[in-house]
Motif scaffolding. Structure first.
Motif, PDB file in Angstrom:
ATOM      1  N   THR A 189      -5.771  11.624  94.488  1.00  0.00           N
ATOM      2  CA  THR A 189      -6.394  10.401  93.991  1.00  0.00           C
ATOM      3  C   THR A 189      -7.223   9.770  95.094  1.00  0.00           C
ATOM      4  O   THR A 189      -6.783   9.710  96.255  1.00  0.00           O
ATOM      5  N   ASP A 190      -8.411   9.288  94.740  1.00  0.00           N
ATOM      6  CA  ASP A 190      -9.242   8.573  95.700  1.00  0.00           C
ATOM      7  C   ASP A 190      -9.652   7.226  95.109  1.00  0.00           C
ATOM      8  O   ASP A 190      -9.526   7.004  93.901  1.00  0.00           O
ATOM      9  N   ASN A 191     -10.132   6.332  95.942  1.00  0.00           N
ATOM     10  CA  ASN A 191     -10.572   5.003  95.509  1.00  0.00           C
ATOM     11  C   ASN A 191     -12.091   4.891  95.500  1.00  0.00           C
ATOM     12  O   ASN A 191     -12.649   3.829  95.745  1.00  0.00           O
ATOM     13  N   GLY A 192     -12.757   6.013  95.220  1.00  0.00           N
ATOM     14  CA  GLY A 192     -14.217   6.035  95.242  1.00  0.00           C
ATOM     15  C   GLY A 192     -14.841   5.472  93.982  1.00  0.00           C
ATOM     16  O   GLY A 192     -14.209   4.752  93.200  1.00  0.00           O
ATOM     17  N   LYS A 193     -16.087   5.846  93.750  1.00  0.00           N
ATOM     18  CA  LYS A 193     -16.859   5.268  92.651  1.00  0.00           C
ATOM     19  C   LYS A 193     -16.524   5.873  91.301  1.00  0.00           C
ATOM     20  O   LYS A 193     -16.830   5.292  90.254  1.00  0.00           O
ATOM     21  N   GLY A 194     -15.898   7.036  91.254  1.00  0.00           N
ATOM     22  CA  GLY A 194     -15.517   7.639  89.981  1.00  0.00           C
ATOM     23  C   GLY A 194     -16.727   7.978  89.136  1.00  0.00           C
ATOM     24  O   GLY A 194     -17.816   8.259  89.624  1.00  0.00           O
ATOM     25  N   GLY A 195     -16.505   7.941  87.814  1.00  0.00           N
ATOM     26  CA  GLY A 195     -17.608   8.185  86.887  1.00  0.00           C
ATOM     27  C   GLY A 195     -18.073   9.620  86.834  1.00  0.00           C
ATOM     28  O   GLY A 195     -19.265   9.870  86.626  1.00  0.00           O
ATOM     29  N   VAL A 196     -17.180  10.588  86.985  1.00  0.00           N
ATOM     30  CA  VAL A 196     -17.566  11.994  86.882  1.00  0.00           C
ATOM     31  C   VAL A 196     -17.800  12.316  85.409  1.00  0.00           C
ATOM     32  O   VAL A 196     -16.877  12.301  84.601  1.00  0.00           O
ATOM     33  N   VAL A 197     -19.045  12.573  85.041  1.00  0.00           N
ATOM     34  CA  VAL A 197     -19.382  12.857  83.638  1.00  0.00           C
ATOM     35  C   VAL A 197     -19.784  14.312  83.424  1.00  0.00           C
ATOM     36  O   VAL A 197     -19.742  14.804  82.294  1.00  0.00           O
ATOM     37  N   ARG A 198     -20.173  15.001  84.462  1.00  0.00           N
ATOM     38  CA  ARG A 198     -20.597  16.399  84.332  1.00  0.00           C
ATOM     39  C   ARG A 198     -19.782  17.253  85.286  1.00  0.00           C
ATOM     40  O   ARG A 198     -19.651  16.943  86.454  1.00  0.00           O
ATOM     41  N   LEU A 201      -4.857  21.434  84.117  1.00  0.00           N
ATOM     42  CA  LEU A 201      -5.620  20.587  85.034  1.00  0.00           C
ATOM     43  C   LEU A 201      -6.289  19.469  84.241  1.00  0.00           C
ATOM     44  O   LEU A 201      -6.992  19.730  83.267  1.00  0.00           O
ATOM     45  N   THR A 202      -6.071  18.234  84.651  1.00  0.00           N
ATOM     46  CA  THR A 202      -6.722  17.083  84.042  1.00  0.00           C
ATOM     47  C   THR A 202      -7.414  16.272  85.134  1.00  0.00           C
ATOM     48  O   THR A 202      -6.874  16.116  86.235  1.00  0.00           O
ATOM     49  N   ILE A 203      -8.604  15.766  84.803  1.00  0.00           N
ATOM     50  CA  ILE A 203      -9.386  14.971  85.747  1.00  0.00           C
ATOM     51  C   ILE A 203      -9.710  13.643  85.083  1.00  0.00           C
ATOM     52  O   ILE A 203     -10.349  13.612  84.029  1.00  0.00           O
ATOM     53  N   THR A 204      -9.263  12.559  85.690  1.00  0.00           N
ATOM     54  CA  THR A 204      -9.506  11.214  85.182  1.00  0.00           C
ATOM     55  C   THR A 204     -10.426  10.509  86.158  1.00  0.00           C
ATOM     56  O   THR A 204     -10.106  10.389  87.349  1.00  0.00           O
ATOM     57  N   SER A 205     -11.573  10.032  85.643  1.00  0.00           N
ATOM     58  CA  SER A 205     -12.569   9.455  86.537  1.00  0.00           C
ATOM     59  C   SER A 205     -13.330   8.321  85.849  1.00  0.00           C
ATOM     60  O   SER A 205     -14.496   8.487  85.474  1.00  0.00           O
ATOM     61  N   PRO A 206     -12.678   7.163  85.649  1.00  0.00           N
ATOM     62  CA  PRO A 206     -13.396   6.034  85.058  1.00  0.00           C
ATOM     63  C   PRO A 206     -14.430   5.480  86.031  1.00  0.00           C
ATOM     64  O   PRO A 206     -14.220   5.516  87.251  1.00  0.00           O
ATOM     65  N   PRO A 207     -15.566   4.989  85.538  1.00  0.00           N
ATOM     66  CA  PRO A 207     -16.593   4.437  86.434  1.00  0.00           C
ATOM     67  C   PRO A 207     -16.044   3.287  87.286  1.00  0.00           C
ATOM     68  O   PRO A 207     -15.464   2.338  86.772  1.00  0.00           O
ATOM     69  N   GLY A 208     -16.206   3.409  88.592  1.00  0.00           N
ATOM     70  CA  GLY A 208     -15.741   2.379  89.516  1.00  0.00           C
ATOM     71  C   GLY A 208     -14.251   2.379  89.757  1.00  0.00           C
ATOM     72  O   GLY A 208     -13.745   1.544  90.516  1.00  0.00           O
ATOM     73  N   GLY A 209     -13.530   3.314  89.155  1.00  0.00           N
ATOM     74  CA  GLY A 209     -12.076   3.324  89.284  1.00  0.00           C
ATOM     75  C   GLY A 209     -11.516   4.498  90.039  1.00  0.00           C
ATOM     76  O   GLY A 209     -10.313   4.778  89.971  1.00  0.00           O
ATOM     77  N   GLY A 210     -12.357   5.220  90.769  1.00  0.00           N
ATOM     78  CA  GLY A 210     -11.867   6.369  91.518  1.00  0.00           C
ATOM     79  C   GLY A 210     -11.656   7.572  90.618  1.00  0.00           C
ATOM     80  O   GLY A 210     -11.913   7.537  89.411  1.00  0.00           O
ATOM     81  N   THR A 211     -11.168   8.629  91.218  1.00  0.00           N
ATOM     82  CA  THR A 211     -10.946   9.888  90.500  1.00  0.00           C
ATOM     83  C   THR A 211      -9.553  10.400  90.814  1.00  0.00           C
ATOM     84  O   THR A 211      -9.097  10.345  91.960  1.00  0.00           O
ATOM     85  N   GLN A 212      -8.879  10.906  89.782  1.00  0.00           N
ATOM     86  CA  GLN A 212      -7.563  11.529  89.966  1.00  0.00           C
ATOM     87  C   GLN A 212      -7.599  12.942  89.401  1.00  0.00           C
ATOM     88  O   GLN A 212      -7.969  13.168  88.255  1.00  0.00           O
ATOM     89  N   VAL A 213      -7.223  13.892  90.235  1.00  0.00           N
ATOM     90  CA  VAL A 213      -7.081  15.285  89.832  1.00  0.00           C
ATOM     91  C   VAL A 213      -5.591  15.585  89.744  1.00  0.00           C
ATOM     92  O   VAL A 213      -4.858  15.380  90.719  1.00  0.00           O
ATOM     93  N   CYS A 214      -5.154  16.023  88.581  1.00  0.00           N
ATOM     94  CA  CYS A 214      -3.724  16.287  88.364  1.00  0.00           C
ATOM     95  C   CYS A 214      -3.557  17.720  87.869  1.00  0.00           C
ATOM     96  O   CYS A 214      -4.163  18.117  86.867  1.00  0.00           O
ATOM     97  N   LEU A 215      -2.728  18.473  88.572  1.00  0.00           N
ATOM     98  CA  LEU A 215      -2.421  19.850  88.201  1.00  0.00           C
ATOM     99  C   LEU A 215      -0.928  19.948  87.903  1.00  0.00           C
ATOM    100  O   LEU A 215      -0.095  19.592  88.755  1.00  0.00           O
ATOM    101  N   VAL A 216      -0.592  20.400  86.713  1.00  0.00           N
ATOM    102  CA  VAL A 216       0.814  20.549  86.292  1.00  0.00           C
ATOM    103  C   VAL A 216       1.112  22.027  86.137  1.00  0.00           C
ATOM    104  O   VAL A 216       0.499  22.709  85.309  1.00  0.00           O
ATOM    105  N   VAL A 217       2.038  22.516  86.941  1.00  0.00           N
ATOM    106  CA  VAL A 217       2.442  23.917  86.907  1.00  0.00           C
ATOM    107  C   VAL A 217       3.802  23.996  86.207  1.00  0.00           C
ATOM    108  O   VAL A 217       4.818  23.585  86.793  1.00  0.00           O
ATOM    109  N   PRO A 218       3.858  24.464  84.961  1.00  0.00           N
ATOM    110  CA  PRO A 218       5.137  24.492  84.254  1.00  0.00           C
ATOM    111  C   PRO A 218       6.038  25.615  84.765  1.00  0.00           C
ATOM    112  O   PRO A 218       5.595  26.541  85.440  1.00  0.00           O
TER     113      PRO A 218
END
Length: 350
Positions: A299-308, A327-344
């Motif tokens: 997780t980072d506290n950057g600008k987020g907003g990854v659309v492509r 793998l899920t990527i959450t990146s709201p504009p201005g809210g940073g980006t979170q990369v989450c990998l779940v290995v079952p």
């Protein structure tokens, strides 16, 4: 007496098959939904009109000749009711086709597991099952081809890293040693300039070693995942001046070499994207083993907003598919980006 075979017969003998065996293996022709779907619509329409006819036959209403105005209104009302009932039944019966078309539009082989559930609609269930089976086959083929491609990529990275170490690295080391001897015997007015050249060569040697470590994670092979992630975060912080807050479970379960490599590469790609695009000032990394899965979060506290999603993110998704991870990527504009990998299938064992 010898028996001679023609070319066609020889080919049959070499293949071990003939037309009869091929036909036996092929089995009955595949069932198609066109026939059952036609019968479904025919039965629905037939029932609606049969019931309408029965209602008209048993009702006290009569039709005169010529038709009276009041009788026309009754007939129109009956026709509207029949058409409405027919439209409702047909629409309800074909509703799963809308869901199937929506799935076709959004399907992505890098996001596995998106399937349409059976609707209890007979012949349409067969169509849904066929489409789901096609997705299973395509995802399996995509995963297999990605595995070969990524294995070749890792092999090429290992080869390049080895050549950088053996050829370029050793060559620069020889240059440094030669410069040291030259500096010791050089006139005083040339020593400062030679020292500058020596530092330049030393910096180049350090850069070559860093490139080699990024190409081939020797720490991962020698010291394990925990030490490799620590070294990766340390190098990232040194280059980008962005601190990384780490939370790595000290009691990680036993992981295969493929799983460890996927975790390392996804972390590496995520940190590279943060340094290039995020504009962040802080990064948090956690790797925790739960009761049913292993979870990696960056997780980072950057600008987020990854659309492509570029080649880097799609490569991360391909790596996740190799080990059956999500793998899920959450990146709201201005809210940073979170990369989450779940290995079952990995548990902490605690």
């Amino acid at each position: 007496m010898d028996r001679h075979f023609g070319d066609d017969e020889a080919e049959k003998m070499s293949d071990g098959t003939d037309q009869r065996s091929i036909g036996q293996r092929a089995g009955p022709p595949a069932r198609t939904p066109a026939g059952p779907l036609f019968r479904r619509l025919f039965v629905i329409n037939g029932l609606v009109f049969a019931i309408g006819t029965l209602v008209l036959a048993l009702s006290p209403a009569t039709v005169s000749s010529p038709v009276l105005l009041t009788e026309v209104s009754v007939l129109l009302i009956g026709l509207v009711l029949i058409l409405a009932a027919n439209a409702m039944l047909v629409r309800t019966s074909l509703a799963p086709l809308d869901a199937l078309a929506s799935l076709m539009q959004r399907v992505d082989l890098l996001r596995a597991g998106d399937r349409l559930t059976e609707s209890g609609n007979g012949d349409l269930d067969h169509l849904i099952d066929t489409f789901n089976a096609m997705l299973d086959r395509l995802e399996a083929e995509r995963s297999e081809s990605s595995a070969h491609a990524l294995a070749a990529q890792e092999g090429e990275r290992r080869r390049i890293a080895q050549e950088l170490h053996d050829e370029v690295g050793q060559g620069l080391t020889v240059v440094l040693l030669g410069l040291k001897r030259v500096i010791d015997r050089a006139p005083a007015d040339l020593r400062d300039e030679l020292h500058s050249v020596q530092e330049t060569v030393r910096d180049s040697l350090d850069e070559v070693r860093q490139v080699g470590r990024r190409l081939r994670p020797g720490v991962l092979e020698d010291l394990g995942l925990h030490s490799a992630l620590s070294a990766l975060c340390h190098d990232f912080s040194q280059v980008s001046a962005i601190p990384v807050i780490r939370e790595v479970d000290p009691d990680l379960p036993g992981l295969s070499s493929d799983t460890e490599l996927v975790l390392y590469r996804i972390t590496q790609e995520s940190l590279t994207n943060i340094a290039r695009h995020a504009g962040a000032t802080r990064v948090e990394l956690s790797l925790v083993a739960g009761r049913d899965a292993l979870r990696l979060r960056i997780t980072d506290n950057g600008k987020g907003g990854v659309v492509r999603e570029g080649a880097g993110i799609r490569g991360m998704r391909e790596r996740a598919l190799l080990i059956g991870a999500r793998l899920t990527i959450t990146s709201p504009p201005g809210g940073g980006t979170q990369v989450c990998l779940v290995v079952p299938g990995t548990t902490s064992g605690r």
